[in-house]
Design a protein around this motif. Structure first.
Motif, mmCIF file in Angstrom:
data_model
loop_
_atom_site.group_PDB
_atom_site.id
_atom_site.type_symbol
_atom_site.label_atom_id
_atom_site.label_comp_id
_atom_site.label_asym_id
_atom_site.label_seq_id
_atom_site.Cartn_x
_atom_site.Cartn_y
_atom_site.Cartn_z
ATOM 1 N N ALA A 291 2.805 4.637 18.225
ATOM 2 C CA ALA A 291 1.489 4.006 18.236
ATOM 3 C C ALA A 291 0.540 4.778 19.153
ATOM 4 O O ALA A 291 0.967 5.398 20.135
ATOM 5 C CB ALA A 291 1.602 2.559 18.700
ATOM 6 N N ARG A 292 -0.737 4.740 18.854
ATOM 7 C CA ARG A 292 -1.723 5.493 19.635
ATOM 8 C C ARG A 292 -1.739 5.058 21.093
ATOM 9 O O ARG A 292 -1.853 5.892 22.007
ATOM 10 C CB ARG A 292 -3.108 5.342 19.018
ATOM 11 N N ASP B 34 0.231 4.776 12.298
ATOM 12 C CA ASP B 34 -0.146 3.572 11.566
ATOM 13 C C ASP B 34 1.047 3.094 10.744
ATOM 14 O O ASP B 34 1.907 3.884 10.351
ATOM 15 C CB ASP B 34 -1.322 3.854 10.626
ATOM 16 N N SER B 35 1.058 1.799 10.458
ATOM 17 C CA SER B 35 2.112 1.224 9.635
ATOM 18 C C SER B 35 1.899 1.551 8.168
ATOM 19 O O SER B 35 0.783 1.847 7.727
ATOM 20 C CB SER B 35 2.145 -0.295 9.819
ATOM 21 N N ASN B 36 3.010 1.536 7.408
ATOM 22 C CA ASN B 36 2.980 1.692 5.941
ATOM 23 C C ASN B 36 2.480 3.063 5.493
ATOM 24 O O ASN B 36 1.878 3.194 4.427
ATOM 25 C CB ASN B 36 2.111 0.592 5.314
ATOM 26 N N VAL B 37 2.757 4.094 6.293
ATOM 27 C CA VAL B 37 2.360 5.467 5.961
ATOM 28 C C VAL B 37 3.618 6.305 5.764
ATOM 29 O O VAL B 37 4.519 6.301 6.620
ATOM 30 C CB VAL B 37 1.476 6.075 7.061
ATOM 31 N N MET C 165 0.811 -1.211 0.000
ATOM 32 C CA MET C 165 0.000 0.000 0.000
ATOM 33 C C MET C 165 0.849 1.268 0.000
ATOM 34 O O MET C 165 0.375 2.337 -0.318
ATOM 35 C CB MET C 165 -0.924 0.008 1.222
ATOM 36 N N VAL C 166 2.132 1.159 0.382
ATOM 37 C CA VAL C 166 2.981 2.344 0.371
ATOM 38 C C VAL C 166 3.134 2.883 -1.045
ATOM 39 O O VAL C 166 3.422 4.058 -1.238
ATOM 40 C CB VAL C 166 4.355 2.007 1.007
ATOM 41 N N ASP C 167 2.919 2.063 -2.055
ATOM 42 C CA ASP C 167 3.030 2.519 -3.436
ATOM 43 C C ASP C 167 1.862 3.417 -3.845
ATOM 44 O O ASP C 167 1.919 4.080 -4.879
ATOM 45 C CB ASP C 167 3.089 1.312 -4.376
ATOM 46 N N SER C 168 0.796 3.441 -3.071
ATOM 47 C CA SER C 168 -0.351 4.290 -3.369
ATOM 48 C C SER C 168 -0.043 5.725 -2.947
ATOM 49 O O SER C 168 0.228 5.998 -1.776
ATOM 50 C CB SER C 168 -1.571 3.771 -2.611
ATOM 51 N N VAL C 169 -0.052 6.656 -3.902
ATOM 52 C CA VAL C 169 0.336 8.044 -3.647
ATOM 53 C C VAL C 169 -0.882 8.957 -3.715
ATOM 54 O O VAL C 169 -1.635 8.943 -4.694
ATOM 55 C CB VAL C 169 1.394 8.511 -4.665
ATOM 56 N N THR C 170 -1.047 9.757 -2.656
ATOM 57 C CA THR C 170 -2.120 10.745 -2.607
ATOM 58 C C THR C 170 -1.507 12.139 -2.581
ATOM 59 O O THR C 170 -0.846 12.501 -1.602
ATOM 60 C CB THR C 170 -2.988 10.554 -1.357
ATOM 61 N N PRO C 171 -1.682 12.935 -3.627
ATOM 62 C CA PRO C 171 -1.187 14.318 -3.576
ATOM 63 C C PRO C 171 -1.983 15.126 -2.552
ATOM 64 O O PRO C 171 -3.224 15.091 -2.551
ATOM 65 C CB PRO C 171 -1.419 14.831 -4.993
ATOM 66 N N ALA C 172 -1.280 15.829 -1.687
ATOM 67 C CA ALA C 172 -1.977 16.641 -0.687
ATOM 68 C C ALA C 172 -2.859 17.701 -1.346
ATOM 69 O O ALA C 172 -3.922 18.053 -0.819
ATOM 70 C CB ALA C 172 -0.956 17.298 0.242
ATOM 71 N N GLN C 173 -2.436 18.187 -2.507
ATOM 72 C CA GLN C 173 -3.239 19.208 -3.190
ATOM 73 C C GLN C 173 -4.616 18.678 -3.578
ATOM 74 O O GLN C 173 -5.590 19.437 -3.628
ATOM 75 C CB GLN C 173 -2.503 19.722 -4.426
ATOM 76 N N LEU D 215 -4.987 7.537 5.493
ATOM 77 C CA LEU D 215 -4.098 6.603 4.801
ATOM 78 C C LEU D 215 -3.833 5.372 5.665
ATOM 79 O O LEU D 215 -3.854 4.239 5.177
ATOM 80 C CB LEU D 215 -2.767 7.287 4.461
ATOM 81 N N GLY D 216 -3.581 5.606 6.956
ATOM 82 C CA GLY D 216 -3.342 4.484 7.853
ATOM 83 C C GLY D 216 -4.538 3.567 7.961
ATOM 84 O O GLY D 216 -4.395 2.334 7.938
ATOM 85 N N ALA D 217 -5.723 4.132 8.059
ATOM 86 C CA ALA D 217 -6.937 3.328 8.160
ATOM 87 C C ALA D 217 -7.183 2.512 6.907
ATOM 88 O O ALA D 217 -7.799 1.441 6.954
ATOM 89 C CB ALA D 217 -8.134 4.233 8.452
ATOM 90 N N ALA D 218 -6.685 3.000 5.772
ATOM 91 C CA ALA D 218 -6.867 2.304 4.494
ATOM 92 C C ALA D 218 -5.770 1.278 4.235
ATOM 93 O O ALA D 218 -5.755 0.645 3.174
ATOM 94 C CB ALA D 218 -6.913 3.320 3.362
ATOM 95 N N GLY D 219 -4.839 1.131 5.172
ATOM 96 C CA GLY D 219 -3.764 0.158 5.009
ATOM 97 C C GLY D 219 -2.428 0.746 4.643
ATOM 98 O O GLY D 219 -1.436 0.024 4.528
ATOM 99 N N GLY D 220 -2.371 2.072 4.433
ATOM 100 C CA GLY D 220 -1.105 2.730 4.157
ATOM 101 C C GLY D 220 -1.102 3.463 2.836
ATOM 102 O O GLY D 220 -2.075 3.427 2.069
ATOM 103 N N GLY D 221 0.005 4.146 2.592
ATOM 104 C CA GLY D 221 0.162 4.914 1.369
ATOM 105 C C GLY D 221 1.058 6.107 1.595
ATOM 106 O O GLY D 221 1.551 6.350 2.707
ATOM 107 N N VAL D 222 1.295 6.856 0.540
ATOM 108 C CA VAL D 222 2.168 8.026 0.562
ATOM 109 C C VAL D 222 1.328 9.289 0.466
ATOM 110 O O VAL D 222 0.469 9.405 -0.418
ATOM 111 C CB VAL D 222 3.178 7.990 -0.604
ATOM 112 N N LEU D 223 1.563 10.226 1.378
ATOM 113 C CA LEU D 223 0.978 11.559 1.270
ATOM 114 C C LEU D 223 2.053 12.467 0.704
ATOM 115 O O LEU D 223 3.086 12.699 1.340
ATOM 116 C CB LEU D 223 0.508 12.066 2.625
#
Length: 486
Positions: free
Chosen positions: A100-101, A57-60, A1-9, A32-40
């Motif tokens: 961790a929380r 969260d992991s993978n963020v 999931m780290v390969d999933s990129v979300t532009p902040a814009q 992103l963490g709740a969805a399993g991870g990704g890149v902001l």
């Protein structure tokens, strides 16, 4: 999931507006963490933040466009923005905080006090471990029923009141038997030790279940386990892993520096009770603690740097921090010098921490800091340092400056200052090799008896190749990897 990129814009988070974006960024990271991870992904420009960012969260991954291109400007130190923590931000916490929380909630409840729990929230016992020798990678246990191959667990070794564990970490030299642990090592010696140091805990991965009563671990044992130091494998507890921050500058609002250990928390990046996380290509300005590793395991900091106003810690590696790699770093000379009553530390080790490596660095100020508490089996290698304007730390009841197997290899001192550099007179069963820029060996006074920071008698350490530039052999980690491929 780290390969999933979300532009902040795409979420309406834009730079150069002058508007506080901390809540929007925190929401994006949590989603992103709740969805399993990704890149902001943050575009170049300046972002204003009124509060720190928590990666829980992991993978963020929080990724900017590079140092000096993406700038996160934090308008308040942690003591103000989080309304608590007192002076404890002098050694822990970050404006970008990996934790961790559950661990964060416990730390808030303790007001981030160092004498209380700061490390992993260790879980249930999984297996009792039989005595074993240092270097073994097979452990014999009472049962493997609760163990799973591939699982990260905690090896917990008791710290008994006869100081057997501490003597082991001191290399079992003669002077460890006569050291007054109760008086000068109260913070690490049972029964008065800090909560986290009442046992030695080392996260390690179980890679193979060999039989109903034996397992193979990923790394060889760092210490021997004796009948006097009972051991067990435990659950690691709530944590995060495989998260990171990349390619940005953290700029703290420039406020006057305080005296030593009164710092409000104008900090950079902190990894607390997490593993396999990273900071890459990150610069920190106007910090109290630029980078922190509190009870962290196998985290990597590469291409990090700090500058601006004088700081307290460049890198704080503390309280059961194990197997972390800090490489290709740069501590700049400061544009705003230190105030009277403050203390600068450089590359820190403390708190029974082990297996940590500092390599390939340039320090225009600062030194190799130890805060006592018997850090052991750590390496500093291939570093150029102007050893100035800094001092070592640690309370007078925090025990020896070093445990065994401390290695300083391929160190270049530019200004003939010994303090903390050549440690063959203070670190037991240790090695200083290929250090240049000093007129004579010696730690600069760390071995003086009145400090109670070392051991009497033969400490069984060596200084080799004093004054010899090791050239292409200056990086011991590279040499080790060439001999035994990883």
């Amino acid at each position: 999931m780290v390969d999933s990129v979300t532009p902040a814009q795409s979420l309406g988070i834009r730079p150069d507006t002058g508007v506080d974006v901390s809540s929007a960024l925190q929401t994006a990271l949590d989603r992103l963490g709740a969805a399993g991870g990704g890149v902001l992904k943050l575009e170049p420009g300046r972002y204003v933040l009124d509060r720190p960012l928590f990666v829980s969260d992991s993978n963020v991954v929080l990724r900017g466009a590079g140092k000096g291109k993406t700038i996160l400007y934090f308008s308040r130190p942690l003591r103000e923005s989080l309304d608590g923590g007192g002076n404890n931000w002098s050694w822990t916490g970050g404006q970008i905080f990996f934790i961790a929380r559950e661990r964060l909630a416990k730390s808030f409840a303790n007001d981030f006090a160092a004498e209380l729990s700061e490390c992993f929230l260790w879980g249930s016992t999984l297996a009792a471990v039989a005595p074993a020798t240092r270097g073994a990678d097979v452990l014999f246990v009472d049962s493997t029923a609760d163990l799973t191959a591939g699982e990260m667990v905690a090896l917990e070794v008791d710290n008994p009141s006869n100081y057997r564990l501490l003597k082991e970490m001191a290399g079992n030299i003669g002077g460890a038997n006569t050291y007054d642990w109760a008086r000068y090592g109260a913070r690490i010696a049972t029964p008065t030790a800090f909560e986290d140091l009442q046992a030695w805990r080392w996260p390690v991965k179980v890679i193979e279940i060999l039989s109903p009563r034996s397992v193979r671990i990923e790394q060889p044992l760092r210490i021997s386990i004796h009948r006097e130091t009972p051991a067990r494998l435990r659950e690691l507890g709530p944590t995060i892993h495989d998260s990171g921050v990349e390619g940005l500058t953290i700029e703290n609002k420039l406020i006057p520096q305080t005296a030593h250990n009164l710092h409000p928390g104008s900090n950079g990046v902190c990894f607390q009770a997490v593993y396999d996380c990273w900071a890459k290509d990150v610069h920190v300005l106007n910090a109290d603690v630029a980078f922190g590793l509190t009870g962290a395991k196998s985290c990597t900091m590469s291409g990090i740097s700090a500058g601006g106003r004088s700081l307290h810690h460049f890198v704080a590696c503390r309280i059961l921090a194990h197997d972390n790699l800090i490489e290709d770093f740069h501590l700049e000379d400061f544009t705003v010098p230190a105030v009277r009553g403050s203390v600068l530390h450089g590359l820190n080790l403390e708190g029974l921490s082990s297996g940590n490596v500092y390599r390939r660095g340039l320090m225009e100020t600062g030194l190799f800091d130890t805060h006592r508490q018997l850090p052991f089996e750590n390496l500093r290698t291939d570093i150029t340092v102007t050893n100035k304007d800094a001092g070592v730390g640690g309370a007078g009841d925090a025990g020896p400056y070093f445990g065994c197997r401390i290695v300083h290899w391929g160190i270049r001192v530019t200004n003939d200052k010994n303090l903390g550099m050549e440690v063959s007179d203070v670190a037991p069963a240790s090695l200083t090799a290929g250090i240049t820029g000093l007129t004579s060996p010696g730690s600069g006074g760390l071995d003086k008896p009145s400090a109670h920071g070392s051991f009497t008698g033969d400490i069984e350490s060596e200084s080799l190749g004093f004054g010899t530039d090791l050239g292409q052999g200056s990086d011991l980690l590279d040499l080790q990897r060439a001999i035994a491929a990883v």
